[in-house]
Design a protein around this motif. Structure first.
Motif, PDB file in Angstrom:
ATOM      1  N   LYS A 205      86.415  29.342   9.149  1.00 35.35           N
ATOM      2  CA  LYS A 205      85.862  30.622   9.414  1.00 35.35           C
ATOM      3  C   LYS A 205      85.664  30.648  10.701  1.00 35.35           C
ATOM      4  N   ALA A 206      85.754  32.003  11.130  1.00 41.24           N
ATOM      5  CA  ALA A 206      85.605  32.387  12.649  1.00 41.24           C
ATOM      6  C   ALA A 206      85.299  33.803  12.489  1.00 41.24           C
ATOM      7  N   ASN A 207      84.744  34.410  13.739  1.00 43.18           N
ATOM      8  CA  ASN A 207      84.673  35.857  13.919  1.00 43.18           C
ATOM      9  C   ASN A 207      85.654  36.372  15.023  1.00 43.18           C
ATOM     10  N   TYR A 208      86.100  37.252  14.920  1.00 45.39           N
ATOM     11  CA  TYR A 208      87.153  37.772  15.808  1.00 45.39           C
ATOM     12  C   TYR A 208      86.507  39.065  16.583  1.00 45.39           C
ATOM     13  N   THR A 209      86.429  39.573  17.752  1.00 48.65           N
ATOM     14  CA  THR A 209      85.958  40.631  18.502  1.00 48.65           C
ATOM     15  C   THR A 209      86.963  41.168  19.246  1.00 48.65           C
ATOM     16  N   PHE A 210      87.477  42.209  19.250  1.00 48.16           N
ATOM     17  CA  PHE A 210      88.355  42.998  19.923  1.00 48.16           C
ATOM     18  C   PHE A 210      87.782  43.969  20.811  1.00 48.16           C
ATOM     19  N   SER A 211      88.427  44.136  21.959  1.00 47.16           N
ATOM     20  CA  SER A 211      88.100  45.238  22.867  1.00 47.16           C
ATOM     21  C   SER A 211      89.254  45.683  23.872  1.00 47.16           C
ATOM     22  N   LYS A 212      89.336  46.754  24.545  1.00 45.18           N
ATOM     23  CA  LYS A 212      90.068  47.150  25.592  1.00 45.18           C
ATOM     24  C   LYS A 212      91.370  47.109  25.191  1.00 45.18           C
ATOM     25  N   TRP A 213      91.507  47.981  24.106  1.00 42.67           N
ATOM     26  CA  TRP A 213      93.114  48.245  23.572  1.00 42.67           C
ATOM     27  C   TRP A 213      94.021  49.029  24.475  1.00 42.67           C
ATOM     28  N   ASN A 214      94.963  48.465  25.010  1.00 41.74           N
ATOM     29  CA  ASN A 214      95.874  48.955  25.784  1.00 41.74           C
ATOM     30  C   ASN A 214      95.315  49.173  27.040  1.00 41.74           C
ATOM     31  N   ALA A 215      94.371  48.277  27.353  1.00 43.29           N
ATOM     32  CA  ALA A 215      93.585  48.668  28.730  1.00 43.29           C
ATOM     33  C   ALA A 215      93.374  47.143  29.560  1.00 43.29           C
ATOM     34  N   VAL A 216      94.047  46.238  29.320  1.00 40.87           N
ATOM     35  CA  VAL A 216      94.069  45.021  30.023  1.00 40.87           C
ATOM     36  C   VAL A 216      94.945  44.607  30.987  1.00 40.87           C
ATOM     37  N   GLU A 217      94.173  44.276  32.240  1.00 41.84           N
ATOM     38  CA  GLU A 217      95.199  44.250  33.423  1.00 41.84           C
ATOM     39  C   GLU A 217      96.266  43.161  33.301  1.00 41.84           C
ATOM     40  N   THR A 218      97.207  43.284  34.336  1.00 38.64           N
ATOM     41  CA  THR A 218      98.270  42.177  34.285  1.00 38.64           C
ATOM     42  C   THR A 218      97.840  41.222  35.032  1.00 38.64           C
ATOM     43  N   TYR A 219      98.061  40.008  34.642  1.00 34.84           N
ATOM     44  CA  TYR A 219      97.826  38.669  35.312  1.00 34.84           C
ATOM     45  C   TYR A 219      99.191  38.137  36.197  1.00 34.84           C
ATOM     46  N   LYS A 220      98.347  37.600  37.279  1.00 31.96           N
ATOM     47  CA  LYS A 220      99.640  36.858  38.140  1.00 31.96           C
ATOM     48  C   LYS A 220      99.484  35.415  38.261  1.00 31.96           C
TER      49      LYS A 220
END
Length: 246
Positions: A205-220
């Motif tokens: 069992k774990a807890n999952y927290t979501f945020s920044k839907w469609n708003a995360v930067e692209t990484y290099k």
């Protein structure tokens, strides 16, 4: 627990939710779970923080980026062991401390060499693309027995506040450790939290927290990363991929 790196709402329903909101009603659990699944699994990017306990030790795994795992940043901690990973396309990069490297089997000498530097996974290593497919993970949740219970007529919907935002919490049991789904309280509900859920990713069992839907930067890709095989040779394994077996 295995924290491994492998891991649009309809117009009619949206209109119905707006109407219910206008008259002060609360949407059904079935409508909320259906719309949350649709809007969340269709999103292009998000961030998710997964927190659980392994043998009494708090373990966290966070993934930020594309929901299909094609571009992602990953942070993992368990006790004193910590790592940061990047997945760019089909290539993975990893930076970690000595505790992490020793935890996955590197000897003390190699762990010191690997400590704090970016390393490039072996291209021919099946584990070198440890992306977390958040879209698949969410689809599995909603299709699981727990997800189906949350969409049943017996499930309860309550108005709640989460991190200062208006949310709905869906639950199918009053038990303290029952699985709960928290979604935004608007016409296009998206997942905010999934509590007390045991997925294929965690096996506990774990807890999952979501945020920044469609708003995360692209990484290099990090500059100067060397092949991990230059230190570990043919024993790259999970060290090359950035995944760990817990």
């Amino acid at each position: 627990m295995t924290l491994r790196t492998t891991a649009a709402a309809t117009l009619t329903t949206g209109a119905a939710l707006l109407a219910l909101s206008a008259c002060g009603g609360t949407p059904s659990a079935a409508d909320l779970t259906k719309d949350a699944k649709s809007s969340s699994t269709s999103a292009k990017s998000t961030s998710v923080d997964i927190v659980g306990s392994v043998n009494g030790t708090r373990t966290t795994f966070s993934a930020y980026g594309a929901t299909n795992g094609s571009n992602q940043k990953q942070i993992q901690t368990q006790g004193k062991a910590s790592s940061e990973g990047l997945v760019i396309g089909k290539q993975a990069y990893l930076k970690a401390n000595t505790d992490f490297w020793q935890q996955i089997g590197a000897n003390a000498t190699d762990a010191k060499k690997l400590n704090g530097k970016w390393w490039k996974g072996a291209a021919n290593d099946p584990a070198s693309n440890p992306a977390l497919d958040v879209k698949q993970m969410l689809a599995e949740f909603f299709d699981s027995e727990d997800g189906k219970k949350l969409a049943s007529k017996d499930a309860k919907v309550t108005e709640t506040k989460t991190a200062g935002k208006d949310t709905y919490t869906v639950s199918a049991s009053d038990a303290k450790d029952a699985v709960k789904l928290v979604v935004t309280r608007d016409d296009k509900p998206q997942v905010v939290k999934i509590e007390n859920y045991s997925s294929k990713l965690t096996n506990t069992k774990a807890n999952y927290t979501f945020s920044k839907w469609n708003a995360v930067e692209t990484y290099k890709a990090p500059s100067g990363a060397k092949p991990i095989t230059s230190v570990l040779g043919g024993q790259s394994g999970s060290g090359a991929s950035g995944s760990t077996g817990k």
